[in-house]
Scaffold this motif. Structure first.
Motif, mmCIF file in Angstrom:
data_model
loop_
_atom_site.group_PDB
_atom_site.id
_atom_site.type_symbol
_atom_site.label_atom_id
_atom_site.label_comp_id
_atom_site.label_asym_id
_atom_site.label_seq_id
_atom_site.Cartn_x
_atom_site.Cartn_y
_atom_site.Cartn_z
ATOM 1 N N LEU A 50 -7.459 -16.382 1.968
ATOM 2 C CA LEU A 50 -7.977 -15.308 2.377
ATOM 3 C C LEU A 50 -7.528 -14.106 1.442
ATOM 4 O O LEU A 50 -6.377 -14.087 1.102
ATOM 5 C CB LEU A 50 -7.293 -15.125 3.780
ATOM 6 C CG LEU A 50 -7.768 -13.793 4.530
ATOM 7 C CD1 LEU A 50 -8.053 -13.932 5.751
ATOM 8 C CD2 LEU A 50 -6.772 -12.433 4.064
ATOM 9 N N PHE A 51 -8.647 -13.246 1.387
ATOM 10 C CA PHE A 51 -8.273 -12.133 0.683
ATOM 11 C C PHE A 51 -8.742 -10.810 1.410
ATOM 12 O O PHE A 51 -9.765 -11.103 2.098
ATOM 13 C CB PHE A 51 -9.436 -12.138 -0.839
ATOM 14 C CG PHE A 51 -8.891 -13.044 -1.798
ATOM 15 C CD1 PHE A 51 -7.874 -12.832 -2.759
ATOM 16 C CD2 PHE A 51 -9.597 -14.373 -1.585
ATOM 17 C CE1 PHE A 51 -7.438 -13.995 -3.632
ATOM 18 C CE2 PHE A 51 -9.149 -15.287 -2.516
ATOM 19 C CZ PHE A 51 -8.324 -15.071 -3.638
ATOM 20 N N ALA A 52 -7.904 -9.847 1.521
ATOM 21 C CA ALA A 52 -8.427 -8.690 2.286
ATOM 22 C C ALA A 52 -7.949 -7.671 1.579
ATOM 23 O O ALA A 52 -6.900 -7.216 1.001
ATOM 24 C CB ALA A 52 -7.624 -8.786 3.491
ATOM 25 N N ASP A 53 -9.073 -6.474 1.587
ATOM 26 C CA ASP A 53 -8.712 -5.216 0.876
ATOM 27 C C ASP A 53 -9.018 -4.005 1.725
ATOM 28 O O ASP A 53 -10.104 -4.258 2.464
ATOM 29 C CB ASP A 53 -9.103 -5.123 -0.545
ATOM 30 C CG ASP A 53 -10.603 -5.422 -0.744
ATOM 31 O OD1 ASP A 53 -11.163 -5.657 0.362
ATOM 32 O OD2 ASP A 53 -11.049 -4.715 -1.669
ATOM 33 N N ILE A 54 -8.833 -3.022 1.516
ATOM 34 C CA ILE A 54 -9.108 -1.766 2.214
ATOM 35 C C ILE A 54 -10.346 -1.110 1.655
ATOM 36 O O ILE A 54 -10.375 -0.809 0.463
ATOM 37 C CB ILE A 54 -8.166 -0.681 2.285
ATOM 38 C CG1 ILE A 54 -6.735 -0.874 2.966
ATOM 39 C CG2 ILE A 54 -8.482 0.721 3.032
ATOM 40 C CD1 ILE A 54 -5.793 -0.265 2.837
ATOM 41 N N VAL A 55 -11.560 -0.992 2.422
ATOM 42 C CA VAL A 55 -12.581 -0.202 1.768
ATOM 43 C C VAL A 55 -12.473 1.204 1.236
ATOM 44 O O VAL A 55 -11.941 1.882 2.062
ATOM 45 C CB VAL A 55 -13.699 -0.339 2.987
ATOM 46 C CG1 VAL A 55 -15.093 0.190 2.462
ATOM 47 C CG2 VAL A 55 -14.025 -1.954 3.381
ATOM 48 N N GLY A 56 -12.685 1.361 0.127
ATOM 49 C CA GLY A 56 -13.011 2.649 -0.411
ATOM 50 C C GLY A 56 -11.451 3.197 -0.546
ATOM 51 O O GLY A 56 -10.913 4.400 -0.639
ATOM 52 N N PHE A 57 -10.675 2.232 -0.980
ATOM 53 C CA PHE A 57 -8.934 2.520 -1.315
ATOM 54 C C PHE A 57 -8.903 3.553 -2.185
ATOM 55 O O PHE A 57 -8.164 4.555 -1.988
ATOM 56 C CB PHE A 57 -8.332 1.211 -1.439
ATOM 57 C CG PHE A 57 -6.854 1.345 -1.552
ATOM 58 C CD1 PHE A 57 -6.012 1.787 -0.726
ATOM 59 C CD2 PHE A 57 -6.383 1.346 -2.901
ATOM 60 C CE1 PHE A 57 -4.820 1.807 -0.808
ATOM 61 C CE2 PHE A 57 -4.864 1.654 -3.093
ATOM 62 C CZ PHE A 57 -4.070 1.894 -2.011
ATOM 63 N N THR A 58 -9.549 3.352 -3.316
ATOM 64 C CA THR A 58 -9.172 4.198 -4.463
ATOM 65 C C THR A 58 -9.633 5.610 -4.152
ATOM 66 O O THR A 58 -8.978 6.539 -4.410
ATOM 67 C CB THR A 58 -10.106 3.760 -5.612
ATOM 68 O OG1 THR A 58 -9.795 2.456 -6.141
ATOM 69 C CG2 THR A 58 -9.748 4.717 -6.912
ATOM 70 N N ASP A 59 -10.696 5.916 -3.757
ATOM 71 C CA ASP A 59 -11.280 7.243 -3.259
ATOM 72 C C ASP A 59 -10.368 7.945 -2.231
ATOM 73 O O ASP A 59 -9.876 9.119 -2.187
ATOM 74 C CB ASP A 59 -12.610 7.102 -2.836
ATOM 75 C CG ASP A 59 -13.095 8.591 -2.436
ATOM 76 O OD1 ASP A 59 -13.149 9.432 -3.446
ATOM 77 O OD2 ASP A 59 -13.414 8.590 -1.256
ATOM 78 N N LYS A 60 -10.016 7.025 -1.169
ATOM 79 C CA LYS A 60 -9.363 7.565 -0.098
ATOM 80 C C LYS A 60 -7.855 7.934 -0.539
ATOM 81 O O LYS A 60 -7.288 8.954 -0.102
ATOM 82 C CB LYS A 60 -9.034 6.457 0.998
ATOM 83 C CG LYS A 60 -8.397 6.877 2.136
ATOM 84 C CD LYS A 60 -8.201 5.702 3.263
ATOM 85 C CE LYS A 60 -7.223 6.161 4.671
ATOM 86 N NZ LYS A 60 -8.040 7.141 5.254
ATOM 87 N N THR A 61 -7.302 7.144 -1.341
ATOM 88 C CA THR A 61 -5.870 7.377 -1.839
ATOM 89 C C THR A 61 -5.842 8.482 -2.804
ATOM 90 O O THR A 61 -4.572 8.918 -3.140
ATOM 91 C CB THR A 61 -5.094 6.325 -2.187
ATOM 92 O OG1 THR A 61 -5.845 5.526 -3.372
ATOM 93 C CG2 THR A 61 -4.784 5.018 -1.003
ATOM 94 N N SER A 62 -6.953 9.109 -3.296
ATOM 95 C CA SER A 62 -6.784 9.974 -4.461
ATOM 96 C C SER A 62 -6.258 11.324 -3.802
ATOM 97 O O SER A 62 -5.982 12.222 -4.538
ATOM 98 C CB SER A 62 -8.020 10.163 -5.092
ATOM 99 O OG SER A 62 -9.282 10.571 -4.354
ATOM 100 N N ARG A 63 -6.597 11.361 -2.618
ATOM 101 C CA ARG A 63 -6.125 12.750 -1.865
ATOM 102 C C ARG A 63 -4.839 12.433 -1.111
ATOM 103 O O ARG A 63 -4.348 13.422 -0.078
ATOM 104 C CB ARG A 63 -7.338 13.104 -0.699
ATOM 105 C CG ARG A 63 -8.672 13.313 -1.670
ATOM 106 C CD ARG A 63 -9.695 13.738 -0.591
ATOM 107 N NE ARG A 63 -9.938 12.641 0.406
ATOM 108 C CZ ARG A 63 -10.812 11.519 0.255
ATOM 109 N NH1 ARG A 63 -11.201 11.513 -0.814
ATOM 110 N NH2 ARG A 63 -10.993 10.705 1.195
ATOM 111 N N MET A 64 -4.282 11.401 -1.336
ATOM 112 C CA MET A 64 -2.739 11.275 -0.692
ATOM 113 C C MET A 64 -1.647 11.176 -1.645
ATOM 114 O O MET A 64 -1.978 10.651 -2.793
ATOM 115 C CB MET A 64 -2.964 9.682 -0.128
ATOM 116 C CG MET A 64 -4.115 9.662 1.086
ATOM 117 S SD MET A 64 -4.150 7.970 1.844
ATOM 118 C CE MET A 64 -2.410 7.694 2.245
#
Length: 222
Positions: free
Chosen positions: A106-120
């Motif tokens: 199983l592989f799981a990742d967060i959708v739109g992670f790069t864009d979301k974390t650019s503001r964190m």
């Protein structure tokens, strides 16, 4: 001391008789060593005798410390690698590679992670991932799966190595995937500071070669 023994003989009240105490003693050369001291009562041919003793427990202490260190090392290794892989690695660290005919990954990742974390902030990113992955780790244990690794926001788990349960590995991974979605929903319901997240999950089944890679920071990869 004498007053204590006189009081004990008179009243029979035990405070130190038959007990031991651990402390540090000093040798003639000035070095310290761990020891136990004690006082006991001996009856011999109608007379009462009091015997004090001191025992050097350096060897016993060293063995206890060595055992504690070995246990800590084993616990750390088992936290990094599947249990029977860790056992094999201790027996023969030179080479571990296995082939599995029927494996589910199983592989799981967060959708739109790069864009979301650019503001964190970095701290908030790590805090968010730690919260999510800790929930995932709990579910890995529930379904007797093995967490392979995390890379950024990607979480990878597998049904191997678990030979005795390999026949239902795919079903367990699928149930695990459904519970991952529930775990993300619970995370979102908790009101995360930087908004909700969505999880993308993929499952693959087939043959795989798996083994321990490298000589430092061991990783059971496939």
């Amino acid at each position: 001391h004498d007053l204590y023994l006189q009081r004990y003989c008179r009243t029979g009240h035990k405070k130190m008789i038959g007990k031991q105490r651990e402390l540090e003693a000093r040798k003639k050369d000035g070095s310290l060593f761990p020891c136990t001291i004690g006082l006991t009562e001996v009856h011999h041919m109608g007379s009462r005798k009091f015997v004090g003793f001191i025992k050097d427990v350096t060897v016993q202490k060293s063995l206890l410390i060595a055992e504690a260190e070995r246990q800590a090392s084993d616990n750390l290794l088992h936290n990094i690698l599947p249990e029977h892989i860790a056992h094999r690695l201790k027996q023969d660290p030179s080479h571990i590679a296995d082939h599995y005919d029927n494996t589910t990954i199983l592989f799981a990742d967060i959708v739109g992670f790069t864009d979301k974390t650019s503001r964190m902030s970095p701290h908030d990113i790590v805090s968010m991932l730690n919260d999510l992955f800790s929930r995932f780790d709990y579910l890995v244990g529930r379904y007797d799966l093995n967490k392979v690794k995390t890379i950024g926001d990607c979480y990878m788990a597998t049904s191997i190595p678990s030979d005795e349960l390999e026949h239902d590995g795919c079903a367990r991974v699928c149930r695990f995937a459904l519970d991952l979605l529930q775990a993300v929903k619970a995370f979102n319901d908790s009101g995360p500071r930087h908004g909700h997240v969505s999880l993308r999950v993929g499952i693959a089944t087939g043959q795989v070669v798996a083994g321990v890679l490298g000589t430092k920071r061991f990783l059971f990869d496939m």
